[in-house]
Design a protein around this motif. Structure first.
Motif, mmCIF file in Angstrom:
data_model
loop_
_atom_site.group_PDB
_atom_site.id
_atom_site.type_symbol
_atom_site.label_atom_id
_atom_site.label_comp_id
_atom_site.label_asym_id
_atom_site.label_seq_id
_atom_site.Cartn_x
_atom_site.Cartn_y
_atom_site.Cartn_z
ATOM 1 N N LEU A 23 0.737 -0.918 -0.037
ATOM 2 C CA LEU A 23 0.082 -0.169 -0.112
ATOM 3 C C LEU A 23 0.664 1.537 0.162
ATOM 4 O O LEU A 23 0.870 1.970 -0.573
ATOM 5 N N LEU A 24 1.464 0.861 0.746
ATOM 6 C CA LEU A 24 3.065 2.526 0.765
ATOM 7 C C LEU A 24 3.627 2.973 -0.794
ATOM 8 O O LEU A 24 3.641 3.529 -1.179
ATOM 9 N N LEU A 25 3.904 1.541 -1.442
ATOM 10 C CA LEU A 25 4.278 1.965 -2.776
ATOM 11 C C LEU A 25 2.915 2.041 -3.931
ATOM 12 O O LEU A 25 3.235 2.666 -4.376
ATOM 13 N N ALA A 26 1.985 1.506 -3.813
ATOM 14 C CA ALA A 26 0.528 1.909 -4.983
ATOM 15 C C ALA A 26 0.238 3.788 -4.410
ATOM 16 O O ALA A 26 -0.161 4.523 -4.970
ATOM 17 N N ASP B 206 -2.333 5.138 -12.303
ATOM 18 C CA ASP B 206 -2.298 3.951 -12.386
ATOM 19 C C ASP B 206 -2.737 2.947 -10.914
ATOM 20 O O ASP B 206 -2.731 1.927 -10.704
ATOM 21 N N ARG B 207 -3.225 3.883 -10.018
ATOM 22 C CA ARG B 207 -3.547 3.745 -9.141
ATOM 23 C C ARG B 207 -5.324 3.492 -9.497
ATOM 24 O O ARG B 207 -5.412 2.025 -8.759
ATOM 25 N N LYS B 208 -6.000 4.175 -10.664
ATOM 26 C CA LYS B 208 -7.152 3.120 -10.805
ATOM 27 C C LYS B 208 -7.146 1.565 -11.524
ATOM 28 O O LYS B 208 -7.770 0.900 -11.475
ATOM 29 N N LYS B 209 -6.125 1.738 -11.993
ATOM 30 C CA LYS B 209 -5.021 0.237 -13.071
ATOM 31 C C LYS B 209 -5.519 -0.866 -12.203
ATOM 32 O O LYS B 209 -5.773 -1.238 -11.987
ATOM 33 N N LEU B 210 -4.788 -0.202 -10.873
ATOM 34 C CA LEU B 210 -4.597 -1.308 -9.740
ATOM 35 C C LEU B 210 -5.814 -1.584 -8.925
ATOM 36 O O LEU B 210 -5.942 -2.938 -9.009
ATOM 37 N N LYS C 39 -8.548 -1.950 -10.085
ATOM 38 C CA LYS C 39 -9.313 -2.488 -11.402
ATOM 39 C C LYS C 39 -8.391 -4.014 -10.957
ATOM 40 O O LYS C 39 -9.127 -4.365 -11.234
ATOM 41 N N MET C 40 -7.695 -3.896 -11.381
ATOM 42 C CA MET C 40 -7.146 -5.870 -11.368
ATOM 43 C C MET C 40 -7.028 -6.490 -10.312
ATOM 44 O O MET C 40 -7.267 -7.119 -10.339
ATOM 45 N N LEU C 41 -7.161 -5.375 -9.322
ATOM 46 C CA LEU C 41 -6.979 -6.463 -7.462
ATOM 47 C C LEU C 41 -8.247 -6.924 -7.511
ATOM 48 O O LEU C 41 -8.746 -7.692 -7.257
ATOM 49 N N ILE C 42 -9.750 -5.603 -8.397
ATOM 50 C CA ILE C 42 -11.064 -6.023 -8.195
ATOM 51 C C ILE C 42 -11.310 -7.560 -9.131
ATOM 52 O O ILE C 42 -12.755 -7.878 -8.755
ATOM 53 N N ASP C 43 -10.529 -7.297 -10.778
ATOM 54 C CA ASP C 43 -10.487 -8.398 -11.763
ATOM 55 C C ASP C 43 -10.136 -9.448 -10.765
ATOM 56 O O ASP C 43 -10.015 -10.592 -11.545
ATOM 57 N N LEU C 44 -8.993 -9.623 -9.574
ATOM 58 C CA LEU C 44 -8.185 -10.800 -9.455
ATOM 59 C C LEU C 44 -9.152 -12.571 -9.409
ATOM 60 O O LEU C 44 -8.913 -13.059 -9.448
ATOM 61 N N ASP C 45 -10.704 -12.181 -9.498
ATOM 62 C CA ASP C 45 -11.389 -13.474 -8.733
ATOM 63 C C ASP C 45 -11.206 -13.797 -10.641
ATOM 64 O O ASP C 45 -12.105 -14.443 -10.757
#
Length: 120
Positions: A98-101, A108-112, A114-120
């Motif tokens: 989270l510190l890095l993000a 880029d935070r928005k993309k990240l 979205k990627m986390l939400i789409d992990l399922d």
């Protein structure tokens, strides 16, 4: 590593180690201004600029903050990197991720996210 040994190393760093430290400080700063990052570390902005310019060194406490903000497990791993001993950065916790993000640009935070939400 003991704090005294860390401090002694910081005082004796060669120009390559100082350059690696400057690069890590800039990486840890991310998209924050130098002033904002200096305040987060609890130092004067001029002090932070001096570290980046290779004049002076952070305290062991601030070096620990820089280590965590750049993905090193701790000060020992960061010091190995400064010495030129190649070791992999290891993200030790979700908090470090989270510190890095947090330092990413907004897009880029928005993309990240979205990627986390789409992990399922």
């Amino acid at each position: 590593m003991m704090w005294l040994e860390t401090f002694e190393y910081l005082l004796s760093m060669d120009s390559q180690a100082k350059q690696r430290l400057a690069e890590l400080i800039i990486e840890a700063q991310g998209h924050q201004s130098q002033r904002k990052f200096a305040i987060a570390l609890g130092v004067n902005p001029a002090t932070l600029k001096n570290w980046i310019d290779g004049q002076g060194s952070p305290s062991p406490e601030n070096l620990e903050k820089i280590a965590k903000a750049t993905g090193f497990e701790g000060i020992d791993d960061l010091l190995e990197h400064l010495r030129g001993i190649q070791g992999e950065k290891k993200v030790a916790s979700i908090e470090q991720i989270l510190l890095l993000a947090k330092n990413l640009p907004k897009e880029d935070r928005k993309k990240l996210t979205k990627m986390l939400i789409d992990l399922d």
